[in-house]
Design a protein around this motif. Structure first.
Motif, mmCIF file in Angstrom:
data_model
loop_
_atom_site.group_PDB
_atom_site.id
_atom_site.type_symbol
_atom_site.label_atom_id
_atom_site.label_comp_id
_atom_site.label_asym_id
_atom_site.label_seq_id
_atom_site.Cartn_x
_atom_site.Cartn_y
_atom_site.Cartn_z
ATOM 1 N N MET A 1 51.253 14.017 47.247
ATOM 2 C CA MET A 1 49.870 13.506 47.464
ATOM 3 C C MET A 1 48.850 14.633 47.256
ATOM 4 N N ILE A 2 47.864 14.382 46.413
ATOM 5 C CA ILE A 2 46.800 15.377 46.166
ATOM 6 C C ILE A 2 45.578 15.009 47.014
ATOM 7 N N THR A 3 45.047 15.974 47.708
ATOM 8 C CA THR A 3 43.867 15.720 48.539
ATOM 9 C C THR A 3 42.665 16.468 47.998
ATOM 10 N N LEU A 4 41.568 15.736 47.761
ATOM 11 C CA LEU A 4 40.321 16.373 47.331
ATOM 12 C C LEU A 4 39.283 16.239 48.428
ATOM 13 N N ALA A 5 38.529 17.326 48.662
ATOM 14 C CA ALA A 5 37.401 17.261 49.599
ATOM 15 C C ALA A 5 36.139 17.040 48.775
ATOM 16 N N VAL A 6 35.429 15.943 49.040
ATOM 17 C CA VAL A 6 34.273 15.582 48.229
ATOM 18 C C VAL A 6 32.979 15.771 49.018
ATOM 19 N N ASP A 7 32.097 16.601 48.485
ATOM 20 C CA ASP A 7 30.765 16.727 49.069
ATOM 21 C C ASP A 7 29.999 15.465 48.660
ATOM 22 N N CYS A 8 29.938 14.496 49.561
ATOM 23 C CA CYS A 8 29.359 13.192 49.194
ATOM 24 C C CYS A 8 27.838 13.189 49.210
ATOM 25 N N MET A 9 27.224 14.231 49.760
ATOM 26 C CA MET A 9 25.768 14.257 49.907
ATOM 27 C C MET A 9 25.072 14.958 48.731
ATOM 28 N N GLY A 10 25.818 15.745 47.962
ATOM 29 C CA GLY A 10 25.205 16.562 46.915
ATOM 30 C C GLY A 10 24.753 15.751 45.715
ATOM 31 N N GLY A 11 24.008 16.414 44.845
ATOM 32 C CA GLY A 11 23.543 15.777 43.598
ATOM 33 C C GLY A 11 22.216 15.063 43.785
ATOM 34 N N ASP A 12 21.699 14.565 42.694
ATOM 35 C CA ASP A 12 20.397 13.906 42.734
ATOM 36 C C ASP A 12 20.448 12.574 43.476
ATOM 37 N N HIS A 13 21.627 11.934 43.520
ATOM 38 C CA HIS A 13 21.696 10.579 44.045
ATOM 39 C C HIS A 13 22.469 10.444 45.351
#
Lengths: 349, 349
Positions: A1-13
């Motif tokens: 199982m590969i786990t990614l941590a996603v910065d969900c707040m970043g970016g323009d949207h």
């Protein structure tokens, strides 16, 4: 199982785009799980068996300085995502946040690999061969040494080897001409180092390349300092956007041109697809003790999903171990270069 | 009467293109005469009351080195054309020959202006505003100092003032971000000099610009070192050529796309015209004691004619005197910069 941590707040949207991308990514990758890092309850909007919300109270704005990101926003979604990688809770982190803050935070939290002075940013630029050329550095380092350029070449080779399954990807040095005598002093020194690395079998160095060779696909990897790379990338973006704007204007000029646009629609959309930079979204931050990928700030869900896929591929193929191994393999050469350059710099000592 | 000395042998196509362009130019400019420099009888093929053949026995090839051009081809059409300017027989010289040889020969024959360390090459790049942005240096100088960049800014301002009748054209410094704290050490030093020149009223300096600003038309003039400028220019050429190639491929894929191409033809040709770099052909070699213009090597007759027109406009408006005056006006600042930099470089002396 590969786990990614996603910065969900970043970016323009923010979450609107990142969560949509996360859902699509999870549906397509059954052996992946995601840590959705950001403000609650926003990141909880995505409910999925393989998605887990991780709270972070702050958000690094697109125009926040490195200082603000590092010192005043210690609980930012960007930083918490990177910390998941540091603590082993995730294999890689992905953020569409501002580049300067992301690089500084990643460097502060993860530290650089042994033998690497400066991390670099590597991105893919579509080429005429139907593939993409990997270019680095794209702005992390504005004052580079020849050794830095050699390190970039080594890290870029590991990246392309892992992501494209190309065992000996070719490396070109970005210069103002193909002849060995051309270029600034720095570039000539770097070319010597790269040739030495090529002779040892550490690299597949093909020599100098020019700006247009990025699009010809003359080399799998094009190495340059961050100043030149940033200017080239922004110039490319500027020209592409101008041409796109001109096309829109010309096709919407009057009733006849609008009709032409309808007739030409399948061609124009094939063209658009072919030029679609979203397919190549996801720049790698290389040289750190952990995997971090940077999405374009203006990414839509399709583009952000691509960045997730790239991080996933890198984690699955253990890019970090590959980079580490290649840097270690080239360590004697790097050490020799350092000594040689120091001797040149201070002949009397 | 304005006299231009034309290197008729230079470029990828030689007299076939240059003479056709000369004829068109003469027809459109009744107060101009041309010295057609090159091998006899080839350059005598154009017979016109205001065209005079000047014999030169040798030709600098597109791949000749600077050494070959300077030492072994002393009677080249390129060199003889430049000598006409030196001896006062022509107001300006125009050549489509190889850039390195042209710059070296021009510099050797004409020498640099007082107060100018290094000549620069300035070209125009079409922008989204429907005009063109003047960018310099485009490859003459790969290792620049901050003072060189200030000199480029001053010479570029004089060029745009003369050719576009813009009394205070705006100058931007090419950097990796708009903020003053960004960039390499060299660029930060240059920005300080440019700001000082702006404060004195010698320049209309608007600050840092980025690669995409070239196409936005954010500044009339964009200043950079020759390495960065050359990479940016070739990257632009590479991308434009790739997009052009993609369009051709997509529109000629099958019978339907070919039909679409016919329907869209007026739009596509309007688009092509708008993007037509030939309209902007003719780079200025600035900082010399004489006017020299460089045409793209692959120029066709229309493009080469544009280079002739630019040289003619420059001569008619006495660009040389303007550059000389602006350099003289900024001389105290340049001298101060030199002293300041020398002090910084050797603090103990």
């Amino acid at each position: 199982m590969i786990t990614l941590a996603v910065d969900c707040m970043g970016g323009d949207h923010g979450p609107q785009v990142t969560l949509a991308a996360c859902r699509r990514f999870l549906e397509a990758h059954e052996d992946a799980q995601l840590l959705l890092v950001g403000q609650l309850p926003q990141v909880q909007a995505l409910s999925h068996a393989r998605a887990h919300a991780v709270a972070a109270s702050e958000v690094v704005a697109m125009d926040d300085s490195v200082e603000v990101a590092l010192r005043r926003k210690k609980d930012s979604s960007m930083r918490v995502a990177i910390e998941q990688v540091k603590h082993g809770a995730a294999h890689a982190a992905v953020s569409a946040g501002n580049t300067g803050a992301l690089m500084a935070t990643a460097r502060y939290v993860l530290k650089t690999l042994e033998g690497i002075d400066r991390p670099a940013i590597a991105t893919q630029i579509p080429n005429a061969r139907g593939g993409a050329t990997t270019v680095l550095d794209l702005g992390a380092n504005v004052d580079c040494s020849a050794e830095n350029l050699l390190q970039f070449a080594i890290m870029g080779s590991a990246l392309v080897a892992v992501l494209k399954g190309e065992p000996r990807p070719s490396v070109g040095l970005l210069n103002v001409g193909e002849e060995a005598i051309k270029g600034s002093e720095l570039i000539k020194q770097a070319a010597e180092l790269l040739r030495a690395a090529g002779a040892r079998g550490d690299l597949n160095f093909i020599g100098n390349v020019e700006g247009n060779d990025i699009f010809r696909g003359a080399a799998d990897i094009v190495v340059c300092d961050g100043f030149v790379g940033n200017v080239a990338l922004k110039t490319i973006e500027g020209l592409a956007s101008m041409i796109g704007g001109f096309m829109k204007e010309e096709f919407s000029r009057n009733i006849f041109t609008k009709f032409a646009a309808i007739v030409a629609y399948p061609v124009l959309s094939a063209l658009k697809k072919r030029m679609d930079h979203r397919r190549y979204n996801g720049a790698a931050l290389l040289g750190l003790r952990g995997l971090v990928f940077k999405s374009h700030g203006s990414a839509d869900a399709l583009a952000f999903e691509q960045a997730l896929v790239r991080a996933y591929d890198a984690a699955r193929n253990d890019l970090l171990a590959q980079v580490r191994a290649q840097v270690a393999r080239a360590a004697p050469l790097l050490a020799a270069a350092e000594t040689a350059l120091e001797t040149t710099a201070s002949p009397g000592l």
